[in-house]
Design a protein around this motif. Sequence first.
Motif, PDB file in Angstrom:
ATOM      1  N   MET A 171    -122.221 111.130  -6.289  1.00 46.04           N
ATOM      2  CA  MET A 171    -123.190 112.028  -5.081  1.00 46.04           C
ATOM      3  C   MET A 171    -124.127 110.616  -3.673  1.00 46.04           C
ATOM      4  O   MET A 171    -124.450 109.805  -3.647  1.00 46.04           O
ATOM      5  N   VAL A 172    -124.393 111.408  -2.757  1.00 44.37           N
ATOM      6  CA  VAL A 172    -124.850 110.594  -1.785  1.00 44.37           C
ATOM      7  C   VAL A 172    -125.890 111.313  -1.113  1.00 44.37           C
ATOM      8  O   VAL A 172    -125.844 112.564  -0.750  1.00 44.37           O
ATOM      9  N   TYR A 173    -126.800 110.564  -1.070  1.00 47.74           N
ATOM     10  CA  TYR A 173    -127.812 110.802  -0.089  1.00 47.74           C
ATOM     11  C   TYR A 173    -128.518 110.368   1.237  1.00 47.74           C
ATOM     12  O   TYR A 173    -128.464 109.507   1.249  1.00 47.74           O
ATOM     13  N   ILE A 174    -129.070 110.921   1.874  1.00 46.08           N
ATOM     14  CA  ILE A 174    -129.463 110.400   3.275  1.00 46.08           C
ATOM     15  C   ILE A 174    -130.996 110.289   3.399  1.00 46.08           C
ATOM     16  O   ILE A 174    -131.307 111.567   2.752  1.00 46.08           O
ATOM     17  N   ALA A 175    -131.677 109.365   4.124  1.00 43.04           N
ATOM     18  CA  ALA A 175    -132.491 109.727   4.092  1.00 43.04           C
ATOM     19  C   ALA A 175    -132.828 109.216   5.515  1.00 43.04           C
ATOM     20  O   ALA A 175    -131.879 108.031   6.349  1.00 43.04           O
ATOM     21  N   LYS A 176    -133.185 109.969   6.626  1.00 47.50           N
ATOM     22  CA  LYS A 176    -133.043 109.400   8.450  1.00 47.50           C
ATOM     23  C   LYS A 176    -134.217 109.439   9.070  1.00 47.50           C
ATOM     24  O   LYS A 176    -136.078 109.750   8.731  1.00 47.50           O
ATOM     25  N   GLY A 177    -134.583 108.660   9.512  1.00 45.35           N
ATOM     26  CA  GLY A 177    -135.917 107.930  10.091  1.00 45.35           C
ATOM     27  C   GLY A 177    -135.415 108.115  12.108  1.00 45.35           C
ATOM     28  O   GLY A 177    -134.027 108.059  12.647  1.00 45.35           O
ATOM     29  N   ASP A 178    -136.296 108.086  12.718  1.00 44.88           N
ATOM     30  CA  ASP A 178    -135.901 108.056  14.287  1.00 44.88           C
ATOM     31  C   ASP A 178    -136.946 106.639  14.342  1.00 44.88           C
ATOM     32  O   ASP A 178    -137.068 106.209  15.430  1.00 44.88           O
ATOM     33  N   GLY A 179    -137.190 105.241  13.696  1.00 48.83           N
ATOM     34  CA  GLY A 179    -137.607 104.494  14.414  1.00 48.83           C
ATOM     35  C   GLY A 179    -138.844 104.154  13.528  1.00 48.83           C
ATOM     36  O   GLY A 179    -139.659 102.732  13.547  1.00 48.83           O
ATOM     37  N   THR A 180    -139.745 105.452  13.349  1.00 48.59           N
ATOM     38  CA  THR A 180    -140.852 105.140  12.854  1.00 48.59           C
ATOM     39  C   THR A 180    -141.395 105.524  11.694  1.00 48.59           C
ATOM     40  O   THR A 180    -142.415 105.200  11.033  1.00 48.59           O
ATOM     41  N   GLY A 181    -139.866 105.631  10.666  1.00 54.04           N
ATOM     42  CA  GLY A 181    -140.299 105.673   9.363  1.00 54.04           C
ATOM     43  C   GLY A 181    -139.000 106.335   9.085  1.00 54.04           C
ATOM     44  O   GLY A 181    -138.397 106.975   9.267  1.00 54.04           O
ATOM     45  N   LEU A 182    -138.973 106.842   7.765  1.00 53.07           N
ATOM     46  CA  LEU A 182    -137.932 107.480   6.973  1.00 53.07           C
ATOM     47  C   LEU A 182    -138.154 108.554   6.598  1.00 53.07           C
ATOM     48  O   LEU A 182    -139.877 109.012   5.895  1.00 53.07           O
ATOM     49  N   LEU A 183    -137.588 110.131   6.217  1.00 52.70           N
ATOM     50  CA  LEU A 183    -137.897 111.671   6.015  1.00 52.70           C
ATOM     51  C   LEU A 183    -137.762 110.460   4.217  1.00 52.70           C
ATOM     52  O   LEU A 183    -136.918 109.993   4.353  1.00 52.70           O
ATOM     53  N   PRO A 184    -137.519 112.259   2.959  1.00 51.16           N
ATOM     54  CA  PRO A 184    -137.386 111.996   2.332  1.00 51.16           C
ATOM     55  C   PRO A 184    -136.103 111.781   1.930  1.00 51.16           C
ATOM     56  O   PRO A 184    -135.193 112.597   2.909  1.00 51.16           O
ATOM     57  N   PHE A 185    -134.933 111.559   1.120  1.00 54.13           N
ATOM     58  CA  PHE A 185    -134.170 111.352   1.228  1.00 54.13           C
ATOM     59  C   PHE A 185    -133.570 113.044   0.706  1.00 54.13           C
ATOM     60  O   PHE A 185    -134.051 113.347   0.093  1.00 54.13           O
ATOM     61  N   VAL A 186    -132.321 113.262   0.988  1.00 48.22           N
ATOM     62  CA  VAL A 186    -131.651 114.910   1.060  1.00 48.22           C
ATOM     63  C   VAL A 186    -130.057 114.447   0.109  1.00 48.22           C
ATOM     64  O   VAL A 186    -129.566 113.106   0.638  1.00 48.22           O
ATOM     65  N   ASP A 187    -129.673 115.449  -0.845  1.00 49.17           N
ATOM     66  CA  ASP A 187    -129.017 115.012  -0.296  1.00 49.17           C
ATOM     67  C   ASP A 187    -127.922 115.886  -0.159  1.00 49.17           C
ATOM     68  O   ASP A 187    -127.455 116.929   0.557  1.00 49.17           O
ATOM     69  N   GLU A 188    -127.107 114.631   0.693  1.00 55.92           N
ATOM     70  CA  GLU A 188    -125.195 114.661   1.473  1.00 55.92           C
ATOM     71  C   GLU A 188    -124.392 116.006   1.117  1.00 55.92           C
ATOM     72  O   GLU A 188    -123.715 115.730   2.075  1.00 55.92           O
ATOM     73  N   THR A 189    -124.287 115.704  -0.419  1.00 57.94           N
ATOM     74  CA  THR A 189    -123.068 115.681  -0.720  1.00 57.94           C
ATOM     75  C   THR A 189    -122.402 116.980  -0.771  1.00 57.94           C
ATOM     76  O   THR A 189    -121.379 117.205  -0.552  1.00 57.94           O
ATOM     77  N   PRO A 190    -123.656 118.354  -1.226  1.00 62.05           N
ATOM     78  CA  PRO A 190    -123.280 119.317  -0.881  1.00 62.05           C
ATOM     79  C   PRO A 190    -122.063 119.856   1.157  1.00 62.05           C
ATOM     80  O   PRO A 190    -121.457 120.978   1.585  1.00 62.05           O
TER      81      PRO A 190
END
Length: 874
Positions: free
Chosen positions: A68-87
């Motif tokens: 399963m693959v998860y992604i945490a995204k950010g714009d340089g000021t921090g990170l949003l929580p991980f979300v399941d990218e598998t779907p």
Amino acid sequence: ARSTLRAMSTALRAIVLAALVAQVAADCPKDVFQAVPPSVTMDTIPDQLEWKVAPDKTRVFAKSESGMVYIAKGDGTGLLPFVDETPNLQGTSEAAVHPDGNSRNVLEIISPSDASPFIILQGWGSYNWASRDMGTTWIQPCEIPGSDKENCFASPVGNTGSRMSSLFKINPEFPEYVLAMTLRRSCMNADAATGELCGEDLMHSSDFGKTWVNLTTLSDSRIAGFVDFDWAPVAPGTQLDGPEDHPGILATVYESNQDMIDGLQKSWDYNVHFVWSHDLFKTEHNRVLMCGNSFEVLNGDIYVAQLRDCEKYHQSSAEDKANADTFPGTEIALRVSIDRGGSFAETCFPVSLAEKGYTIFDYREDVGGPDFISVNHDEEDPVESRAPMGNLYSSDKTLQLFSLSMRRNVRFGGSAVDFINVEGIHGIYIANQIDGGAFSDPSVVSGRGRVEDFVHTRITYNGGGSWQSITPPLTDSEGKPIRCHAVGNGRCELHLHGESHWQQGSWKTRLGSVYSQKSAPGVIIATGNVGQYLSADANLVNTYLSRDAGSTWEEILKGPHIYEFGNHGGLIVAAQLASAGPTDEVWFTRDEGACWEGPIKLSNKMSVHNIRVAPDSIGDVFIIHGTDSEERDGDPDGVMYILDFNRLTVLDPKNNMQASAFTFPVCSDSDYETWSPNPPGAPGKCILGQKYSLARRKRDVRCLNEPDYEKKHDEATKCPCDAQYDTECQYGSERVDGLGDCVKMDDIDVGRCAVLECVEIPSSNLRAIAGTQCEGDMGDMDPDLGQIRQVGCDAKKSGGGHPILTFFIVMFFIVLALGGAWYAHMKYDLSTFVPERVKDAFEGILEKIRELTGRSSRPAGYFEPLGDFDGDEI
């Protein structure tokens, strides 16, 4: 009387240090932090994490054991929580194994660099996914019904029935170009009746996986099968001139079917050759080195393992070739090119033992070739042959004659070598060595004892020219005197864990290794113990820190911890390792361990596997990952926490636990000081001919750096040459004692290396260290002291520069990756039709799966990001 005075002095120092520790502890901030919730809970353990940073965005990709693959995204000021990218990946399954028996999920996350937007998610089966924009959009598998055939990622195996036998390899300069190797269906028992010759094919894509071509087919029978492959290094600024212009490819190959048939049961093969092609093998390839069986490219340098008696073999009769006693095919030589394959020099090692494998350490950007090579020798003594060790050698200026720097250096396999550099200061290394007395110890000889229980730690301040023990601290982290009792003539020293204790075993036994970062020059953290030898018992291991490049050390935390730098080196975060049990506490320090703040509470207890931060340790956001301590379904769930120091919340116990943002002062120029590292007990002395002037934050200032902080310019000035600090033993000599004189070796064999026919070795037992920057002379010494002199043959080229990288060459199986090879191992009986090297590869792959969650030694001395393995590191 003198011993009594020394004892009184030591006791007085311990009392003073204890008082200082108590004072610092009293001054530590006592903030109470709000508990941090988990960012994501996974179905299984996280086994890979990739942190990618671009100017306008940040992405952190995590993968669980089930794919399963998860992604945490950010714009340089921090990170949003991980979300399941598998779907969002079409064709994946919520279960680890699809109903048809094939896993449809992700095996490996592959990208050419931390900053590259190109990503391939390699699947276990025929499905693979890709992205050109860091996962903002995904290119779906072509094999899925209804997929966009103009924008899809095709499986290299197509409908041939073959299986993947490597990871994808994206060209670092031209990422649209991808290579992969496949195992023919005839290598599987079920398809053996097809009559097709068992072998491997190299597949090539110039459109990022949309279409593939078989390079074996394009070779028009000039190649029967591939063994290893990589992209050829290119000069900076190289451009492709059109659709018929392709990046160069390096490979090891069989050139005839009969050679491949004859090589099925061989580990090293006289008929495997190292070749190069610039046109996808459409025309005659360039045979660079005959009998070149295994190779590696390290950012421009090329290393090839070649059978030593190759030329003699190919000049012999067929009868002699068939004689295993005449040509056993077991002894190899290492050849090095520092001009992108234009020429190769043979490396020579003075010990007269066969060489079974190499680990290359290349730390210098301004010096061509390797700094050190760890050699796995074929020891004749049965006890020594079983011992996890190798010899460590340092190069001369010609990159040909390697001097013995350390015998019995601890090494397990290829990457787990206990040899680590101190970042930011060239010439300081820490290594673990098996005591020579271990091999005569009755318990070891009888098989009841282990040589691993006789390991001690050594440090060098002159690039391995001499080694010395580490003086232990006098007091522990609580200010109490450290008590140590050595046996016999043993000494109490500080011993530190290396890569072998990080990569071996399970999370219940792993211990953090020596760790440093360029962002915090001179600061070293490690787990270890004070005693006669290094202990692997977590109950006896504590966490230590040096802030003067290893000259002095402090115990900073009780028990084994995992640790990570952040904030451009201004912040250290630590948590108790899983080997010491689960925890719900994370600690941090802004003064290099003098004061630990926290704990920051986690909402649930977890077994901590690792702490990660953005590349180069410049950020303030940390990811803590491991397993949830509560096993709800009999299998531990993976868990990851995001710890953002710009978003922490403190609670005020005096005001009804009112919440407020955690704040900290920002550093100014006055908060920094200049310091110069020196060898222990040698104030004012230089390190490899240089006097460093380094900026570091004052320890009593608990400020943090701005996000755009740029480190002050460090300076290094050259020093006069010093016979003690700028020399090492000459080829054929060694220091029996770490700081003793260089003496001639008894087991040198000058006839093993052809280059010795072309040079004259000076009679001196000393030579100037290749990396020293010293100037002038001192008596009979000058920078060219003891360098070999060319007396015949063509002079070998040298030059170039390379960042820190390591690799391991041993047998063929290092080149075989995962994917279909794993599938084939699980589904077919490979005992009849598959070469020995392929069967060995599957065992390596099994180990890879078990050990994938560990930090590795690439670059050397660096805790490699979780699961960052290349196919050639398996």
